[in-house]
Design a protein around this motif. Sequence first.
Motif, short mmCIF file in Angstrom:
data_model
loop_
_atom_site.label_atom_id
_atom_site.label_comp_id
_atom_site.label_asym_id
_atom_site.label_seq_id
_atom_site.Cartn_x
_atom_site.Cartn_y
_atom_site.Cartn_z
N ALA A 167 18.13 -49.09 -59.14
CA ALA A 167 17.89 -49.95 -60.43
C ALA A 167 18.59 -50.99 -60.48
O ALA A 167 18.26 -52.41 -60.77
N PHE A 168 19.85 -51.02 -60.24
CA PHE A 168 21.16 -52.02 -60.09
C PHE A 168 20.71 -53.08 -59.32
O PHE A 168 20.57 -54.34 -59.44
N VAL A 169 19.91 -52.59 -57.84
CA VAL A 169 19.73 -53.65 -56.86
C VAL A 169 18.63 -54.29 -57.24
O VAL A 169 18.41 -55.54 -57.06
N LEU A 170 17.39 -53.72 -58.02
CA LEU A 170 16.30 -54.23 -58.56
C LEU A 170 16.73 -55.25 -59.51
O LEU A 170 16.15 -56.61 -59.70
N PHE B 7 30.60 -54.26 -59.31
CA PHE B 7 30.13 -54.29 -58.06
C PHE B 7 28.92 -55.16 -57.63
O PHE B 7 29.01 -56.06 -56.75
N PHE B 8 27.76 -54.81 -58.20
CA PHE B 8 26.53 -55.39 -57.90
C PHE B 8 26.73 -56.95 -58.37
O PHE B 8 25.85 -57.60 -57.93
N LEU B 9 27.34 -57.14 -59.38
CA LEU B 9 27.40 -58.58 -60.05
C LEU B 9 28.12 -59.37 -58.88
O LEU B 9 27.76 -60.71 -58.53
N GLN B 10 29.32 -58.83 -58.19
CA GLN B 10 29.81 -59.46 -57.07
C GLN B 10 29.13 -59.65 -55.94
O GLN B 10 29.22 -60.58 -55.29
N LEU B 11 28.39 -58.46 -55.71
CA LEU B 11 27.32 -58.38 -54.36
C LEU B 11 26.49 -59.46 -54.43
O LEU B 11 25.97 -59.98 -53.32
N PHE B 12 25.77 -59.64 -55.59
CA PHE B 12 24.67 -60.51 -55.53
C PHE B 12 24.85 -62.07 -55.94
O PHE B 12 24.39 -62.80 -56.31
#
Length: 209
Positions: A105-108, A204-209
């Motif tokens: 869900a975070f990836v989406l 984590f996902f904020l930095q990843l994307f």
Amino acid sequence: MSLAYSLQEIPYVAITLIIAFTVHEFAHAFVAWKFGDPTARNQGRLTLNPVRHLDPIGTILIFLVGFGWARPVPVNRFHFKNPRLAGVLVSAAGPISNLLLVILAFVLWYGIGPESIIAETFINIFISLNTVLFVFNLLPLPPLDGYRIIEDLVPANVRVKMTQWETYGSLIFLIIVLTPLNGYIIQPIFSTVVPSLLGGLNDFFLQLF
């Protein structure tokens, strides 16, 4: 779980729970099958069909009292070559599946982005509920997965004693969950662990994307 949602959000909660419960129980069945136990597969539980996994009463109680359950997947440890290792992995598969749903869900969310307020609301509920299910099922209380994991990690003589007292433990668990004790024992765990986990994943996902 303390679930406080508006009437407009109930459909999103229902869809989330159907997906979360189904994937959770399928994960148990799949890992058990991979380790040599065909019991769940033979009973039609190796499927992503929600009808095979949802318990009507357990699902309804989620909306009435904030606590419920799916149909437990049957597991026969005698089919495992290494019962302890397989037992731990089968038990852990359910909660881990909920965590994987959170990650998806975070990836989406960051990869595609919600196109509407409806999608945003659904993804928020999907992430929060699956995170709660992940943490909740790892609590070391019967009949939760966390308790099963501990059973397979402790020495055999301790496991025997845990099995003997499991009925009483399940009763204590229900008393804790369905009485004001919940606010002193379980809710503090949710109010600390769940926000920390969500915050960490979000960063984590904020930095990843």
